[in-house]
Design a protein around this motif. Structure first.
Motif, PDB file in Angstrom:
ATOM      1  N   ASN A  81       0.719  -1.577   0.159  1.00  0.00           N
ATOM      2  CA  ASN A  81      -0.023  -0.272   0.565  1.00  0.00           C
ATOM      3  C   ASN A  81       0.849   0.908   0.362  1.00  0.00           C
ATOM      4  O   ASN A  81       0.376   2.523   0.232  1.00  0.00           O
ATOM      5  CB  ASN A  81      -0.981  -0.308   1.219  1.00  0.00           C
ATOM      6  N   GLU A  82       1.866   0.954   0.301  1.00  0.00           N
ATOM      7  CA  GLU A  82       2.879   2.173  -0.130  1.00  0.00           C
ATOM      8  C   GLU A  82       3.983   1.834  -0.903  1.00  0.00           C
ATOM      9  O   GLU A  82       5.238   3.017  -0.936  1.00  0.00           O
ATOM     10  CB  GLU A  82       3.703   2.382   1.913  1.00  0.00           C
ATOM     11  N   ALA A  83       3.941   1.392  -1.271  1.00  0.00           N
ATOM     12  CA  ALA A  83       5.058   1.236  -2.326  1.00  0.00           C
ATOM     13  C   ALA A  83       4.859   2.549  -3.302  1.00  0.00           C
ATOM     14  O   ALA A  83       3.714   3.157  -3.653  1.00  0.00           O
ATOM     15  CB  ALA A  83       4.383   0.255  -3.774  1.00  0.00           C
ATOM     16  N   THR A  84       5.889   2.841  -3.736  1.00  0.00           N
ATOM     17  CA  THR A  84       5.957   4.319  -4.739  1.00  0.00           C
ATOM     18  C   THR A  84       5.768   3.965  -6.499  1.00  0.00           C
ATOM     19  O   THR A  84       5.771   5.292  -6.819  1.00  0.00           O
ATOM     20  CB  THR A  84       7.958   4.522  -4.951  1.00  0.00           C
ATOM     21  N   THR A  85       5.437   2.908  -6.472  1.00  0.00           N
ATOM     22  CA  THR A  85       5.114   2.621  -7.998  1.00  0.00           C
ATOM     23  C   THR A  85       3.462   3.766  -8.387  1.00  0.00           C
ATOM     24  O   THR A  85       2.883   4.197  -7.803  1.00  0.00           O
ATOM     25  CB  THR A  85       4.749   1.466  -8.392  1.00  0.00           C
ATOM     26  N   ALA A  86       3.422   4.133  -9.454  1.00  0.00           N
ATOM     27  CA  ALA A  86       3.019   5.582 -10.025  1.00  0.00           C
ATOM     28  C   ALA A  86       1.542   5.347 -10.460  1.00  0.00           C
ATOM     29  O   ALA A  86       1.584   3.800 -11.086  1.00  0.00           O
ATOM     30  CB  ALA A  86       3.533   6.328 -10.528  1.00  0.00           C
ATOM     31  N   ASN A  87       0.801   5.618 -11.034  1.00  0.00           N
ATOM     32  CA  ASN A  87      -0.812   5.584 -10.748  1.00  0.00           C
ATOM     33  C   ASN A  87      -0.684   5.537 -12.326  1.00  0.00           C
ATOM     34  O   ASN A  87      -0.919   7.444 -13.067  1.00  0.00           O
ATOM     35  CB  ASN A  87      -2.097   6.166 -10.696  1.00  0.00           C
ATOM     36  N   VAL A  88       0.130   4.916 -13.384  1.00  0.00           N
ATOM     37  CA  VAL A  88       0.239   5.910 -15.058  1.00  0.00           C
ATOM     38  C   VAL A  88      -0.911   5.627 -15.851  1.00  0.00           C
ATOM     39  O   VAL A  88      -1.372   6.796 -16.283  1.00  0.00           O
ATOM     40  CB  VAL A  88       1.160   4.747 -16.125  1.00  0.00           C
ATOM     41  N   LEU A  89      -1.821   4.704 -15.878  1.00  0.00           N
ATOM     42  CA  LEU A  89      -3.325   5.163 -16.127  1.00  0.00           C
ATOM     43  C   LEU A  89      -4.060   6.108 -15.576  1.00  0.00           C
ATOM     44  O   LEU A  89      -4.793   6.456 -16.945  1.00  0.00           O
ATOM     45  CB  LEU A  89      -3.826   3.944 -15.855  1.00  0.00           C
ATOM     46  N   ASN A  90      -3.970   7.035 -14.400  1.00  0.00           N
ATOM     47  CA  ASN A  90      -4.506   7.932 -14.151  1.00  0.00           C
ATOM     48  C   ASN A  90      -6.424   8.169 -14.500  1.00  0.00           C
ATOM     49  O   ASN A  90      -6.801   9.472 -15.266  1.00  0.00           O
ATOM     50  CB  ASN A  90      -4.093   9.016 -14.569  1.00  0.00           C
ATOM     51  N   ARG A  91      -6.784   6.704 -14.279  1.00  0.00           N
ATOM     52  CA  ARG A  91      -8.288   6.936 -14.711  1.00  0.00           C
ATOM     53  C   ARG A  91      -8.623   7.735 -16.353  1.00  0.00           C
ATOM     54  O   ARG A  91      -9.307   7.692 -16.974  1.00  0.00           O
ATOM     55  CB  ARG A  91      -8.995   7.897 -14.642  1.00  0.00           C
TER      56      ARG A  91
END
Length: 210
Positions: A87-97
């Motif tokens: 839950n704290e991983a730094t992986t980004a939300n590339v999809l961004n909805r």
């Protein structure tokens, strides 16, 4: 000087004496602090002062320590390295909805649900291509883990390298060493929803819930 300030001589001598006492107390506190390797706080310093016949409150000691910038090493929280949870991983939300995609397998999203079969709970994992909302992979099993997700990838037709990005929530079944290895092997990019935000993976969760 007392006449100019319009104060009694007794007041001047009392204040001067009090200031001298305060200075001596400060020197004593600083000396005790450094002699004990900066480890003493107000409680132990008070005990040492008591041994010297000096009675003073911990509050006053604390105030003087603050004025002198003295911080006990025992009051500084040590740095404790720990593993970053999923839950704290730094992986980004590339999809961004950006759920409307114009290219097949550019973004594949996934989610899990569960059903009861013969009085036992089983989990279902689906992989959905955002290009046409097609379920391109699926798996069923008794455990909610990385193996379940891996089996879903095994049912995808064609070369897995055609999948550019894999987007999910931050559940441990999706973000773990085994999944990282699978995605790296097939050169698939990683995208994770923001923590506690199901709307970031709405397309995958909608058919699951319905």
């Amino acid at each position: 000087m007392c006449n100019v300030l319009q104060i009694a001589k007794s007041t001047f001598y009392y204040e001067a004496k009090d200031q001298k006492t305060a200075d001596e107390l400060t020197v004593a506190i600083v000396e005790i602090f450094y002699k004990n390797r900066k480890a003493y706080g107000t409680r132990k310093i008070k005990a040492k002062l008591h041994e010297q016949g000096i009675a003073v409150s911990r509050r006053r000691i604390g105030r003087i320590m603050k004025e002198q910038g003295l911080v006990s090493t025992y009051t500084i929280a040590p740095y404790n390295p720990r593993k970053t949870s999923c839950n704290e991983a730094t992986t980004a939300n590339v999809l961004n909805r950006e759920f409307e995609q114009t290219e097949a397998k550019r973004f594949v999203v996934s989610d899990l649900t569960y059903v009861k079969v013969q009085n036992k709970w089983h989990y279902i994992c689906v992989l959905i291509d955002l290009f046409n909302r097609e379920i391109v992979g699926h798996s069923v099993g008794p455990n909610k883990d990385a193996a379940l997700v891996s089996r879903a990838f095994a049912t995808v037709e064609g070369d897995l390298r055609h999948i550019q990005w894999f987007h999910t929530d931050r559940g441990s079944e999706f973000k773990n060493e085994k999944m990282d290895e699978l995605l790296e092997t097939f050169e698939i990019g990683r995208s994770l929803s923001m923590k506690g935000c199901p709307y970031d993976n709405a397309v995958a969760e909608t058919p699951i819930e319905s």
